[in-house]
Design a protein around this motif. Sequence first.
Motif, PDB file in Angstrom:
ATOM      1  N   THR A  23      33.235  26.805  84.315  1.00  0.00           N
ATOM      2  CA  THR A  23      32.405  25.623  84.516  1.00  0.00           C
ATOM      3  C   THR A  23      32.439  24.785  83.243  1.00  0.00           C
ATOM      4  O   THR A  23      32.126  25.286  82.163  1.00  0.00           O
ATOM      5  CB  THR A  23      30.954  26.007  84.858  1.00  0.00           C
ATOM      6  N   LEU A  24      32.852  23.528  83.383  1.00  0.00           N
ATOM      7  CA  LEU A  24      32.909  22.599  82.254  1.00  0.00           C
ATOM      8  C   LEU A  24      31.666  21.719  82.304  1.00  0.00           C
ATOM      9  O   LEU A  24      31.422  21.039  83.303  1.00  0.00           O
ATOM     10  CB  LEU A  24      34.165  21.734  82.352  1.00  0.00           C
ATOM     11  N   VAL A  25      30.901  21.713  81.236  1.00  0.00           N
ATOM     12  CA  VAL A  25      29.662  20.950  81.165  1.00  0.00           C
ATOM     13  C   VAL A  25      29.917  19.697  80.344  1.00  0.00           C
ATOM     14  O   VAL A  25      30.441  19.773  79.232  1.00  0.00           O
ATOM     15  CB  VAL A  25      28.533  21.794  80.526  1.00  0.00           C
ATOM     16  N   ASP A  26      29.563  18.534  80.905  1.00  0.00           N
ATOM     17  CA  ASP A  26      29.721  17.278  80.171  1.00  0.00           C
ATOM     18  C   ASP A  26      28.533  17.114  79.242  1.00  0.00           C
ATOM     19  O   ASP A  26      27.432  16.802  79.661  1.00  0.00           O
ATOM     20  CB  ASP A  26      29.815  16.099  81.137  1.00  0.00           C
ATOM     21  N   ASP A  27      28.758  17.376  77.964  1.00  0.00           N
ATOM     22  CA  ASP A  27      27.699  17.213  76.977  1.00  0.00           C
ATOM     23  C   ASP A  27      28.052  16.101  75.992  1.00  0.00           C
ATOM     24  O   ASP A  27      27.637  16.101  74.857  1.00  0.00           O
ATOM     25  CB  ASP A  27      27.412  18.525  76.257  1.00  0.00           C
ATOM     26  N   GLY A  28      28.835  15.138  76.489  1.00  0.00           N
ATOM     27  CA  GLY A  28      29.247  14.006  75.665  1.00  0.00           C
ATOM     28  C   GLY A  28      28.221  12.885  75.724  1.00  0.00           C
ATOM     29  O   GLY A  28      27.038  13.105  75.950  1.00  0.00           O
ATOM     30  N   GLY A  29      28.717  11.678  75.558  1.00  0.00           N
ATOM     31  CA  GLY A  29      27.833  10.519  75.551  1.00  0.00           C
ATOM     32  C   GLY A  29      27.406  10.106  76.947  1.00  0.00           C
ATOM     33  O   GLY A  29      27.968  10.513  77.950  1.00  0.00           O
ATOM     34  N   VAL A  30      26.379   9.296  76.987  1.00  0.00           N
ATOM     35  CA  VAL A  30      25.858   8.768  78.250  1.00  0.00           C
ATOM     36  C   VAL A  30      26.814   7.715  78.769  1.00  0.00           C
ATOM     37  O   VAL A  30      27.341   6.938  77.982  1.00  0.00           O
ATOM     38  CB  VAL A  30      24.454   8.186  77.991  1.00  0.00           C
ATOM     39  N   PRO A  31      27.145   7.604  80.037  1.00  0.00           N
ATOM     40  CA  PRO A  31      26.578   8.410  81.117  1.00  0.00           C
ATOM     41  C   PRO A  31      27.299   9.742  81.241  1.00  0.00           C
ATOM     42  O   PRO A  31      28.514   9.816  81.097  1.00  0.00           O
ATOM     43  CB  PRO A  31      26.817   7.545  82.359  1.00  0.00           C
ATOM     44  N   LEU A  32      26.532  10.769  81.507  1.00  0.00           N
ATOM     45  CA  LEU A  32      27.102  12.108  81.684  1.00  0.00           C
ATOM     46  C   LEU A  32      27.642  12.263  83.094  1.00  0.00           C
ATOM     47  O   LEU A  32      27.102  11.725  84.046  1.00  0.00           O
ATOM     48  CB  LEU A  32      26.037  13.172  81.421  1.00  0.00           C
ATOM     49  N   GLN A  33      28.713  13.021  83.221  1.00  0.00           N
ATOM     50  CA  GLN A  33      29.289  13.337  84.525  1.00  0.00           C
ATOM     51  C   GLN A  33      28.755  14.690  84.985  1.00  0.00           C
ATOM     52  O   GLN A  33      28.281  15.497  84.181  1.00  0.00           O
ATOM     53  CB  GLN A  33      30.819  13.388  84.442  1.00  0.00           C
ATOM     54  N   GLU A  34      28.848  14.938  86.276  1.00  0.00           N
ATOM     55  CA  GLU A  34      28.431  16.234  86.818  1.00  0.00           C
ATOM     56  C   GLU A  34      29.367  17.331  86.299  1.00  0.00           C
ATOM     57  O   GLU A  34      30.517  17.070  85.962  1.00  0.00           O
ATOM     58  CB  GLU A  34      28.464  16.208  88.346  1.00  0.00           C
ATOM     59  N   ASP A  35      28.860  18.571  86.269  1.00  0.00           N
ATOM     60  CA  ASP A  35      29.684  19.704  85.853  1.00  0.00           C
ATOM     61  C   ASP A  35      30.910  19.824  86.751  1.00  0.00           C
ATOM     62  O   ASP A  35      30.865  19.483  87.928  1.00  0.00           O
ATOM     63  CB  ASP A  35      28.889  21.008  85.940  1.00  0.00           C
ATOM     64  N   VAL A  36      31.996  20.318  86.189  1.00  0.00           N
ATOM     65  CA  VAL A  36      33.217  20.597  86.934  1.00  0.00           C
ATOM     66  C   VAL A  36      33.363  22.111  87.003  1.00  0.00           C
ATOM     67  O   VAL A  36      33.300  22.796  85.980  1.00  0.00           O
ATOM     68  CB  VAL A  36      34.454  19.976  86.240  1.00  0.00           C
ATOM     69  N   VAL A  37      33.557  22.636  88.227  1.00  0.00           N
ATOM     70  CA  VAL A  37      33.711  24.075  88.428  1.00  0.00           C
ATOM     71  C   VAL A  37      35.143  24.338  88.864  1.00  0.00           C
ATOM     72  O   VAL A  37      35.619  23.764  89.847  1.00  0.00           O
ATOM     73  CB  VAL A  37      32.718  24.604  89.483  1.00  0.00           C
ATOM     74  N   ILE A  38      35.834  25.206  88.116  1.00  0.00           N
ATOM     75  CA  ILE A  38      37.221  25.560  88.406  1.00  0.00           C
ATOM     76  C   ILE A  38      37.246  27.020  88.841  1.00  0.00           C
ATOM     77  O   ILE A  38      36.810  27.902  88.100  1.00  0.00           O
ATOM     78  CB  ILE A  38      38.109  25.352  87.168  1.00  0.00           C
ATOM     79  N   ASN A  39      37.717  27.245  90.065  1.00  0.00           N
ATOM     80  CA  ASN A  39      37.835  28.598  90.610  1.00  0.00           C
ATOM     81  C   ASN A  39      39.305  28.989  90.599  1.00  0.00           C
ATOM     82  O   ASN A  39      40.117  28.354  91.273  1.00  0.00           O
ATOM     83  CB  ASN A  39      37.315  28.651  92.046  1.00  0.00           C
ATOM     84  N   ALA A  40      39.643  30.025  89.835  1.00  0.00           N
ATOM     85  CA  ALA A  40      41.032  30.472  89.736  1.00  0.00           C
ATOM     86  C   ALA A  40      41.216  31.703  90.615  1.00  0.00           C
ATOM     87  O   ALA A  40      40.750  32.792  90.277  1.00  0.00           O
ATOM     88  CB  ALA A  40      41.382  30.795  88.291  1.00  0.00           C
ATOM     89  N   PHE A  41      41.872  31.505  91.757  1.00  0.00           N
ATOM     90  CA  PHE A  41      42.205  32.590  92.668  1.00  0.00           C
ATOM     91  C   PHE A  41      43.644  33.019  92.412  1.00  0.00           C
ATOM     92  O   PHE A  41      44.371  32.358  91.683  1.00  0.00           O
ATOM     93  CB  PHE A  41      42.050  32.132  94.132  1.00  0.00           C
ATOM     94  N   GLU A  42      44.070  34.085  93.036  1.00  0.00           N
ATOM     95  CA  GLU A  42      45.439  34.565  92.855  1.00  0.00           C
ATOM     96  C   GLU A  42      46.461  33.558  93.374  1.00  0.00           C
ATOM     97  O   GLU A  42      47.516  33.354  92.777  1.00  0.00           O
ATOM     98  CB  GLU A  42      45.627  35.896  93.577  1.00  0.00           C
ATOM     99  N   GLU A  43      46.149  32.867  94.490  1.00  0.00           N
ATOM    100  CA  GLU A  43      47.119  31.984  95.139  1.00  0.00           C
ATOM    101  C   GLU A  43      46.898  30.495  94.894  1.00  0.00           C
ATOM    102  O   GLU A  43      47.768  29.679  95.204  1.00  0.00           O
ATOM    103  CB  GLU A  43      47.141  32.258  96.655  1.00  0.00           C
ATOM    104  N   CYS A  44      45.747  30.113  94.357  1.00  0.00           N
ATOM    105  CA  CYS A  44      45.473  28.684  94.134  1.00  0.00           C
ATOM    106  C   CYS A  44      44.324  28.508  93.156  1.00  0.00           C
ATOM    107  O   CYS A  44      43.665  29.467  92.771  1.00  0.00           O
ATOM    108  CB  CYS A  44      45.157  27.975  95.460  1.00  0.00           C
ATOM    109  N   ILE A  45      44.105  27.255  92.799  1.00  0.00           N
ATOM    110  CA  ILE A  45      43.001  26.855  91.927  1.00  0.00           C
ATOM    111  C   ILE A  45      42.203  25.796  92.681  1.00  0.00           C
ATOM    112  O   ILE A  45      42.790  24.864  93.248  1.00  0.00           O
ATOM    113  CB  ILE A  45      43.525  26.226  90.610  1.00  0.00           C
ATOM    114  N   THR A  46      40.878  25.920  92.697  1.00  0.00           N
ATOM    115  CA  THR A  46      40.068  24.847  93.265  1.00  0.00           C
ATOM    116  C   THR A  46      39.228  24.228  92.153  1.00  0.00           C
ATOM    117  O   THR A  46      38.786  24.918  91.235  1.00  0.00           O
ATOM    118  CB  THR A  46      39.146  25.325  94.409  1.00  0.00           C
TER     119      THR A  46
END
Length: 88
Positions: A23-46
């Motif tokens: 999970t990537l948390v945007d802790d930069g400047g305003v405006p902040l973006q929503e967190d990005v969640v990366i799921n790494a499976f054996e066959e793909c990435i979401t």
Amino acid sequence: MRERRSLEHMFTIEHDFDATVVTLVDDGGVPLQEDVVINAFEECITIEQLNPRTDQVTTITLSISQLNDLAAALDLPEGVYKLVRSDE
């Protein structure tokens, strides 16, 4: 003299039964973006991110091949490339 800025970036890594979740948390400047969640499976990435306008999660699925291409592309200049791997 240039002002030095702190380059702290927050993320989490969790290991689930069938995936590694980053999970990537945007802790930069305003405006902040929503967190990005990366799921790494054996066959793909979401990659998932909440769209605050619709209150729904948008999901993008990458094959492992596409992920490898993306990783290679991050360090290359503008252009068109074909990634060729030799068998080892």
